[in-house]
Design a protein around this motif. Structure first.
Motif, short mmCIF file in Angstrom:
data_model
loop_
_atom_site.label_atom_id
_atom_site.label_comp_id
_atom_site.label_asym_id
_atom_site.label_seq_id
_atom_site.Cartn_x
_atom_site.Cartn_y
_atom_site.Cartn_z
N ARG A 187 21.38 62.32 40.87
CA ARG A 187 20.89 61.43 39.83
C ARG A 187 21.24 59.97 40.11
N VAL A 188 22.47 59.76 40.64
CA VAL A 188 22.87 58.40 40.98
C VAL A 188 21.98 57.85 42.08
N ILE A 189 21.68 58.66 43.08
CA ILE A 189 20.85 58.21 44.19
C ILE A 189 19.44 57.89 43.69
N GLU A 190 18.88 58.77 42.86
CA GLU A 190 17.51 58.54 42.36
C GLU A 190 17.44 57.28 41.51
N GLN A 191 18.50 57.03 40.71
CA GLN A 191 18.51 55.80 39.92
C GLN A 191 18.59 54.57 40.82
N ILE A 203 35.87 54.77 39.04
CA ILE A 203 34.44 54.68 38.76
C ILE A 203 34.19 53.33 38.12
N SER A 204 32.98 52.81 38.23
CA SER A 204 32.68 51.54 37.59
C SER A 204 32.76 51.71 36.07
N PRO A 205 33.17 50.67 35.34
CA PRO A 205 33.18 50.78 33.88
C PRO A 205 31.82 51.16 33.31
N GLU A 206 30.75 50.63 33.92
CA GLU A 206 29.40 50.97 33.43
C GLU A 206 29.11 52.45 33.62
N GLY A 207 29.50 52.99 34.79
CA GLY A 207 29.26 54.40 35.05
C GLY A 207 30.07 55.29 34.13
N ALA A 216 28.49 55.21 30.63
CA ALA A 216 27.25 55.97 30.54
C ALA A 216 27.52 57.48 30.46
N ILE A 217 28.57 57.94 31.17
CA ILE A 217 28.86 59.37 31.21
C ILE A 217 29.64 59.83 29.98
N LEU A 218 30.70 59.11 29.62
CA LEU A 218 31.57 59.58 28.54
C LEU A 218 31.19 59.04 27.17
N TRP A 219 30.74 57.78 27.11
CA TRP A 219 30.33 57.21 25.82
C TRP A 219 28.83 57.41 25.58
N ALA A 248 25.86 52.64 28.14
CA ALA A 248 26.31 51.69 29.16
C ALA A 248 26.87 50.42 28.55
N GLU A 249 26.49 50.11 27.29
CA GLU A 249 27.01 48.92 26.63
C GLU A 249 28.49 49.05 26.30
N ALA A 250 29.02 50.24 26.41
CA ALA A 250 30.45 50.46 26.14
C ALA A 250 31.31 50.16 27.36
#
Length: 597
Positions: free
Chosen positions: A222-226, A496-500, A503-506, A509-511
């Motif tokens: 999914r990361v690669i496709e994005q 991991i990046s804060p954005e990543g 997106a996964i836990l919260w 991505a705005e978190a």
């Protein structure tokens, strides 16, 4: 020994639907087929207990002692506190952690097995898993028994932040010791095996086999496709794809695993006398020319000696010496496009720097640069990420500092050269992380990172690593298995990046600012946690405001660290380096409130 962890007993359903072909299968037939669909051949996921029952001789399993680790080292909470997630995973699986380690036999041949369970927080690599994999390797080392790793993981455990990243280095060190002791290591890749597990112990085995359809890679699909904005071809990252690209030794259906593993185990003679702690370390020749003074090059930047009498310490070693900084502010400063690059630092600090190119296989990755030069008269090998500065086209050409597999292989080549010549290694880290592109996966990115971790663990010369900007995930760690790990005052280091993470836990991505705070990515927190050994001061406003001054401060810190390490013989370097990474996750660490845990 401890008693076997009990697994929840679920009655076998009378009928099972295959996830791939949606065929209904009679439950008992499915069990007899080792949970492989008789119509399409799809291999369903097994629990750790089921895996051991299938592979080991009946009654031979003897669990290894549990290793106590820190729990919730960051005081992490997203939509749910991390301790609650752990308790739920333990209740659902009957396991204490995402791996089960035992001694046993396969067709009468003794072996130590570490079997991962994807049900436990996605088989994520945290301190507990790292400790148990290391304990399994230690048991193999002292008993001189082969080690079998059965992997299933979504990657590193975000809730444990950079401490989970350190487990990649720790487990790679443990496998390097088995290599040196001549002990066979086998890896059985099951679906899925991604991220930190793929880029460490899963791919460092002597022989890697995979179940049909099992997926392995550093970046998930999914990361690669994005990243590329298009769908991946069918079969990408599967066992069959990996075999075609030379990344695994074979694809073996589940029914043939026991016989295959037994045959491989027969290669291990175990003939060496007594337990092994690794071979004697070879002394490395040190360059004799260590002039105490050298004339400053008038055409170059001011020499580092100019700051020797400055009142500030070259390395800040206490969190109390650093101001509190909002984590998101640190992220933005670390990513500032005008921060000095590795080539900027080389130009200001090194006399006679000579950039070397190529991995000697296929490419010269522009995201990593390196070569020898002289720092204060001391010959060093400088290696670092190269983001490309503030020019967008140059940043694109440099892949924004995200190396290809060839970049890691170039790094390894330069480090081996340094070891041969007895040169200290200095690495400068500034990368968002590993390359998320499909070509990087085809080229064996996970293997290349893992091999760098193993190489650095046993390199017989001093290594000083400095996170000069952004230290992102395995792409950063591949240059950071060092005797001294420093970070610039406005640098960050994260699993991991804060954005990543947001997106996964919260699921938002705005978190990202909240995620950055929870991950404790800034220099002050990293020093408090013991992830870094010290902080390099920056000019007022940040390194991007004054490149020459930033370089002088960096050079002063590196010189101080090398002066500490230079008297150490190779045996001490390797021992202390091992201890540094081995303790991560085992020692008590400060909590968010400042106490010990």
């Amino acid at each position: 020994m401890v008693e076997v962890e009990s697994a929840p007993i679920d009655p076998a359903p009378p009928w099972v639907r295959c996830d791939r072909c949606v065929t209904l299968i009679y439950g008992k037939r499915f069990s007899r087929a080792l949970q492989v669909c008789p119509d399409c051949g799809s291999h369903a996921r097994l629990t750790a207990h089921q895996r051991l029952d299938q592979l080991l001789d009946p009654g031979s399993a003897q669990p290894l002692d549990h290793v106590d680790c820190v729990s919730d080292p960051l005081g992490f909470a997203d939509t749910q506190p991390y301790p609650d997630r752990l308790l739920a995973a333990r209740a659902a699986t009957g396991l204490h952690e995402a791996v089960l380690c035992v001694r046993g036999t396969i067709e009468g041949r003794p072996v130590v097995v570490a079997a991962m369970d994807f049900r436990f927080l996605g088989g994520s690599l945290g301190c507990g898993v790292g400790a148990m994999i290391t304990e399994a390797a230690r048991t193999s080392l002292h008993s001189r028994l082969p080690l079998l790793l059965v992997t299933a993981s979504g990657g590193a455990r975000m809730q444990e932040g950079v401490l989970s990243l350190m487990q990649m280095a720790k487990t790679s060190q443990a496998l390097a010791e088995l290599d040196e002791a001549g002990i066979l290591v086998l890896s059985l890749v099951t679906d899925p095996t991604f991220g930190g597990v793929a880029a460490s112990f899963a791919t460092l085995a002597d022989v890697i086999i995979a179940e049909p359809g099992a997926r392995l890679g550093f970046a998930g699909p999914r990361v690669i496709e994005q990243t590329i904005g298009e769908s991946l071809p069918a079969g990408f990252q599967t066992a069959e794809f990996l075999l075609d690209h030379g990344l695994v030794d074979g694809v073996v259906p589940r029914a043939g695993l026991r016989a295959t593993l037994a045959q491989l185990l027969s290669l291990h003679s175990g003939a060496a006398d007594g337990p092994a702690d690794g071979p004697a370390d070879r002394p490395a020749d040190r360059p004799a020319d260590r002039p105490a003074d050298r004339p400053a090059d008038e055409a170059a930047a001011a020499p580092v000696e100019a700051l020797v009498e400055a009142p500030e310490a070259p390395i800040l070693r206490s969190a109390e010496q650093l101001p509190r900084t909002e984590a998101w502010t640190a992220v933005r400063l670390a990513r500032h496009p005008e921060r000095p690059t590795t080539l900027d630092y080389a130009a200001h600090l090194l006399d006679g720097f000579r950039e070397l190119h190529g991995d000697r296989i296929a490419e010269d990755c522009p995201a990593v640069v390196g070569g020898p030069g002289r720092l204060n008269g001391r010959s060093v090998m400088l290696i670092g990420h190269q983001k490309g500065g503030d020019d967008l086209l140059e940043r694109q050409r440099r892949k924004f500092g995200m190396p290809s597999p060839g970049g890691y292989r170039k790094t390894a080549r330069l480090m081996r050269m340094a070891a041969k010549l007895g040169l200290p290694v200095v690495t400068l880290i500034d990368t968002p992380g590993a390359n998320p592109g499909p070509d990087a996966e085809r080229g064996g990115q996970a293997v290349a990172i893992a091999e760098n971790l193993r190489l650095m663990a046993r390199l017989p010369v001093p290594i000083v690593a400095v996170v000069t900007g952004e230290g992102g995930s395995g792409g950063a760690l591949a240059l950071a298995v060092a005797d001294r790990v420093l970070i610039c005052a406005n640098g960050i280091y994260s699993v991991i990046s804060p954005e990543g993470c947001a997106a996964i836990l919260w699921k938002d991505a705005e978190a990202a600012p909240a995620a950055a705070t929870a991950l404790r990515v800034d220099a002050r927190e990293l020093l408090r946690l013991g992830i870094v050994d010290g902080v390099v001061p920056e000019p007022p406003g940040g390194a991007h405001t004054d490149h020459p001054q930033a370089a002088l401060l960096l050079g002063r810190a590196v010189a101080a660290a090398l002066t500490e390490l230079e008297p150490w013989e190779p045996a001490r370097l390797l021992s202390e380096r091992r201890s540094r990474f081995h303790r991560f996750g085992l020692d008590s660490v400060p909590t968010a409130e400042g106490g010990a845990q």
